[in-house]
Scaffold this active site. Structure first.
Site, short mmCIF file in Angstrom:
data_model
loop_
_atom_site.label_atom_id
_atom_site.label_comp_id
_atom_site.label_asym_id
_atom_site.label_seq_id
_atom_site.Cartn_x
_atom_site.Cartn_y
_atom_site.Cartn_z
CG ASN A 21 0.53 -51.46 -5.86
OD1 ASN A 21 0.94 -52.06 -4.86
ND2 ASN A 21 1.30 -50.63 -6.56
CD1 TRP A 22 -4.25 -53.69 -1.66
CD2 TRP A 22 -3.82 -55.04 0.08
NE1 TRP A 22 -5.35 -54.48 -1.45
CE2 TRP A 22 -5.11 -55.32 -0.39
CE3 TRP A 22 -3.32 -55.77 1.17
CZ2 TRP A 22 -5.92 -56.30 0.20
CZ3 TRP A 22 -4.13 -56.75 1.75
CH2 TRP A 22 -5.42 -57.00 1.26
CE LYS A 23 0.89 -47.33 -5.00
NZ LYS A 23 1.07 -45.98 -5.50
N GLY B 253 -4.20 -47.86 -6.36
CA GLY B 253 -3.42 -47.72 -5.14
C GLY B 253 -4.32 -47.41 -3.96
N GLY B 254 -4.38 -46.13 -3.58
CA GLY B 254 -5.11 -45.71 -2.39
C GLY B 254 -6.53 -46.25 -2.29
CD GLU C 154 4.72 -45.99 -5.47
OE1 GLU C 154 4.58 -47.09 -4.92
OE2 GLU C 154 3.77 -45.20 -5.67
CD GLU D 46 0.47 -47.67 -11.85
OE1 GLU D 46 -0.61 -47.89 -11.30
OE2 GLU D 46 1.56 -47.71 -11.26
CB SER E 296 -5.36 -40.24 -8.83
OG SER E 296 -4.23 -39.81 -8.06
N GLY F 61 -0.97 -41.18 -6.58
CA GLY F 61 -1.08 -40.71 -5.20
C GLY F 61 -1.26 -39.21 -5.08
CG HIS G 189 4.67 -49.25 -8.99
ND1 HIS G 189 5.01 -48.04 -8.44
CD2 HIS G 189 3.32 -49.28 -9.07
CE1 HIS G 189 3.88 -47.35 -8.21
NE2 HIS G 189 2.85 -48.09 -8.58
P1 13P Z 1 -2.90 -44.36 -6.52
O1 13P Z 1 -4.18 -45.03 -7.01
O2 13P Z 1 -2.83 -44.26 -5.05
O3 13P Z 1 -2.66 -43.08 -7.26
O4 13P Z 1 -1.70 -45.34 -6.94
C1 13P Z 1 -1.66 -45.84 -8.23
C2 13P Z 1 -0.59 -46.86 -8.31
O5 13P Z 1 0.59 -46.55 -8.22
C3 13P Z 1 -0.99 -48.25 -8.50
O6 13P Z 1 0.10 -49.07 -8.77
#
Ligand code: 13P
Length: 250
Positions: A11-13, A233-234, A99, A168, A212, A174, A97
């Site tokens: 997930n590149w956000k 994510g990251g 977010e 999640e 994470s 994050g 998600h």
């Molecule tokens: P991180 O891996 O950056 O914690 O993000 C997880 C995430 O929200 C994937 O959708």
């Protein structure tokens, strides 16, 4: 041995640029080989056309979106429909998600409607559920994730077999504070039991962990019996890290 093929989705956000995406996909294509798991990347929607081209001519890495509209089409300024995503070869769509629940006020019902829209268009939804730190501290983890999944089950019935679920925990996203393998496994088992109780083919539905997950902790998480992949994510923005996680899922 699980009968479920693992899935690792990035997930590149809201990250990337034409140049950065090109470099990242090039490195992923070079390094991914013939993965033993399913792999997907989910860029911001404005880059889906670019990614479709960058991913052409290979099948190892599928294309995913980060969201979709609950509506079919029409006067919904700024939204993107499932049919439009399909037009760009999108195979998966992240739905609900945390977010989006947090910043866009998405409700359980909206998430369920989006899942229905994705399924109708032949896109596999990756339905996100997860509790906040406060909810965990108050002992509400099970209640929250079951409530979130139950809205989706209620509206989609047996079509749930065609979905992917992602657990999640919000406090792990994050933050570098990953759920322990035991913490994650226990929630995954709760979700699978809920799917089973709802009459779904629970042994076939993939439940991913996200929050994470990185190159260092992926193998241990992915070794848990009910963890069927990762939503990253990251670490998905760094080709070597993402590829290490893909290898750990094999
Ligand atoms: P991180 O891996 O950056 O914690 O993000 C997880 C995430 O929200 C994937 O959708």
């Amino acid at each position: 041995m699980s009968e479920r093929k693992k899935l690792v989705a990035g997930n590149w956000k809201m990250n990337g640029s034409l140049a950065a995406n090109q470099a990242l996909v090039q490195a992923l294509r070079q390094g991914v080989g013939q993965p033993a798991c399913d792999v997907a990347v989910c860029p911001p929607s404005v880059y889906l056309g670019q990614l479709q081209q960058l991913l052409a001519g290979q099948t190892a890495i599928a294309l995913g979106a980060q969201d979709l509209s609950q509506h079919e089409g029409g006067a919904f300024t700024g939204d993107v429909s499932a049919t439009m995503l399909k037009d760009f070869g999108v195979r998966y769509a992240i739905v609900g998600h945390s977010e989006r629940r947090q910043h866009q006020g998405e409700t359980d019902l909206q998430v369920a409607l989006k899942v229905r829209r994705a399924l109708a268009a032949g896109i596999t939804p990756i339905v996100c559920v997860g509790e906040t730190l406060r909810e965990r501290e108050e002992g509400l983890t099970e209640f929250i994730v079951k409530r979130q999944l139950s809205a989706v089950l209620h509206l989609n019935g047996h079509a749930i077999n065609e979905t992917v679920v992602a657990y999640e925990p919000v406090w792990a996203i994050g933050t570098g504070q990953t759920a322990t393998p035991a913490q994650a496994q226990s929630v995954h088992a709760v979700l699978r039991a809920q799917l089973r109780a709802a009459g779904a083919q629970a042994e076939h539905v993939r439940i991913l962990y996200g929050g994470s997950m990185n190159a260092g902790n992926a193998a241990e998480l992915l070794a848990q019996p009910d963890i069927d992949g990762g939503l990253i994510g990251g670490a998905a923005l760094k080709a070597p890290d993402f590829l290490t996680i893909v290898a750990a899922a094999a």
